[in-house]
Design an enzyme around this catalytic site. Structure first.
Site, PDB file in Angstrom:
ATOM      1  N   SER A 178       0.814  -1.209   0.000  1.00 18.64           N
ATOM      2  CA  SER A 178       0.000   0.000   0.000  1.00 18.64           C
ATOM      3  C   SER A 178       0.852   1.265   0.000  1.00 18.64           C
ATOM      4  O   SER A 178       0.315   2.365  -0.033  1.00 18.64           O
ATOM      5  CB  SER A 178      -0.908   0.016   1.240  1.00 18.64           C
ATOM      6  OG  SER A 178      -0.136  -0.035   2.421  1.00 18.64           O
ATOM      7  N   HIS A 198      -3.012  -3.676  -5.435  1.00 17.16           N
ATOM      8  CA  HIS A 198      -3.284  -3.272  -4.059  1.00 17.16           C
ATOM      9  C   HIS A 198      -4.780  -3.390  -3.769  1.00 17.16           C
ATOM     10  O   HIS A 198      -5.576  -2.513  -4.109  1.00 17.16           O
ATOM     11  CB  HIS A 198      -2.803  -1.836  -3.836  1.00 17.16           C
ATOM     12  CG  HIS A 198      -3.150  -1.291  -2.493  1.00 17.16           C
ATOM     13  ND1 HIS A 198      -3.406   0.045  -2.267  1.00 17.16           N
ATOM     14  CD2 HIS A 198      -3.294  -1.896  -1.283  1.00 17.16           C
ATOM     15  CE1 HIS A 198      -3.701   0.229  -0.995  1.00 17.16           C
ATOM     16  NE2 HIS A 198      -3.644  -0.937  -0.378  1.00 17.16           N
ATOM     17  N   GLU A 207      -6.039  -0.918  -6.595  1.00 13.81           N
ATOM     18  CA  GLU A 207      -5.056  -0.042  -7.233  1.00 13.81           C
ATOM     19  C   GLU A 207      -4.041  -0.894  -7.990  1.00 13.81           C
ATOM     20  O   GLU A 207      -3.489  -1.846  -7.434  1.00 13.81           O
ATOM     21  CB  GLU A 207      -4.292   0.771  -6.185  1.00 13.81           C
ATOM     22  CG  GLU A 207      -5.028   1.982  -5.684  1.00 13.81           C
ATOM     23  CD  GLU A 207      -4.149   2.834  -4.790  1.00 13.81           C
ATOM     24  OE1 GLU A 207      -4.071   4.044  -5.019  1.00 13.81           O
ATOM     25  OE2 GLU A 207      -3.545   2.293  -3.847  1.00 13.81           O
ATOM     26  N   ASN A 229      -3.798   6.109  -0.593  1.00 15.74           N
ATOM     27  CA  ASN A 229      -3.120   6.575   0.617  1.00 15.74           C
ATOM     28  C   ASN A 229      -2.598   8.005   0.493  1.00 15.74           C
ATOM     29  O   ASN A 229      -2.455   8.709   1.490  1.00 15.74           O
ATOM     30  CB  ASN A 229      -1.978   5.628   0.973  1.00 15.74           C
ATOM     31  CG  ASN A 229      -2.485   4.328   1.526  1.00 15.74           C
ATOM     32  OD1 ASN A 229      -3.580   4.271   2.084  1.00 15.74           O
ATOM     33  ND2 ASN A 229      -1.715   3.266   1.368  1.00 15.74           N
TER      34      ASN A 229
END
Length: 319
Positions: free
Chosen positions: A153, A175, A187, A225
């Protein structure tokens, strides 16, 4: 990682088994990705979720790997419990349960499973050195067309691919969001070395799994993130400064800004150690002060207050 639709996910965690197996059917899409077998490295919550979704939706043979036989036993026991619950409630037939179980096999030996699979998805803790060691091994063991994916991540895909050396063009990030059976988004991140063929095959396979991929550049934090963690960190800074109580901070974001879950409760569910780790990556890789982790966040991790998984974070949890 948990994304911003986590409230729906957490409400459904108590009945996760129904989500895992609901609508059980293999994808009718042509298997143009050439992936018929998958190895998932890491038998934790993420690894098991990926394995279950791959078996259920894509109909591939899955090898669930972990160095710890105890972790594997615990994961398989949990899987059996979920499937049995669905059977008892009429959500699955005995044949469907048997099919899912037959597609997922546990193993503690990388050497025996990696040479025979078409794709690997690594789902171990966010420790750069650990991932680099794993991908160096994978490069030596995998076939020439095997895709080597990481569920990282925050760690650079280019850095992980460099550890794979001769297989660097087949390294990519897939991800998945946690919990995997609930969250639709994935992702997809390419390193500088990743080939277009690897990207195309990964996108096809993730779609076969019933997920909706979003492609990101290999930049600190990627998409989710890069946006989510600074928001959580700022909420922690506001709490640290005494601007509001945990409840008031969460309530205003839920009731005033239409967020599905307050930022402090969300941080607890993600894990404060995970939040701190990702913020450190953002801060160190960009040298931008806006990503400096909250001092309180660091102290809470030092104290072992990691959120829901430890029983205490910004809130206390009885279970």
């Amino acid at each position: 990682m948990l994304n911003m639709s986590l409230l729906t996910a957490t409400r459904r965690l108590s009945s996760l088994s129904s989500t895992i197996t609901r609508g059980f059917a293999f994808s009718s899409a042509a298997k143009t990705d050439g992936i018929n077998s998958l190895a998932v490295i890491g038998a934790g919550q993420m690894g098991l979720g990926i394995a279950l979704v791959a078996a259920r939706n894509a109909g591939v043979n899955v090898f669930l790997h972990d160095n710890s036989q105890q972790s594997l036993d615990k994961s398989i026991k949990f899987m059996d419990k979920l499937l049995e619950k669905d059977f008892s409630k009429g959500r699955l037939s005995s044949d469907q349960v048997g099919t899912i179980k037959s597609l997922i096999k546990a193993s503690t030996s990388l050497e025996s499973i990696i040479p025979q699979v078409d794709m690997v998805i690594e789902a171990v803790p966010e420790i750069p050195k650990l991932k680099e060691e794993i991908f160096a091994k994978l490069a030596a063991l995998a076939g020439r067309n095997t895709i080597l994916a990481t569920n990282t991540s925050s760690i650079s895909i280019t850095r992980i691919a460099a550890a794979a050396k001769t297989a660097e063009d087949r390294v990519i990030s897939a991800h998945f969001m946690n919990p995997v059976p609930v969250q639709k988004g994935v992702e997809i991140i390419c390193g500088l070395q990743t080939s277009k063929t690897t990207l195309d095959r990964t996108l096809l396979f993730v779609t076969r799994m019933g997920k909706i991929p979003s492609v990101s550049k290999d930049t600190p934090g990627f998409l989710a993130n890069r946006i989510l963690l600074p928001y959580l960190n700022e909420a922690i800074c506001a709490y640290e400064a005494g601007i509001g109580s945990a409840e008031d901070i969460d309530n205003i974001m839920v009731n005033g800004c239409a967020m599905p879950m307050g930022p402090l409760k969300l941080a607890d569910f993600i894990g404060l150690d995970t939040c701190l780790s990702i913020m450190k990556v953002l801060y160190e890789d960009t040298c931008d002060s806006k990503y400096r982790p909250s001092i309180l966040l660091s102290r809470m991790v030092d104290a072992g207050y990691l959120g829901k998984k430890s029983g205490k974070g910004f809130y206390e949890y009885n279970e």
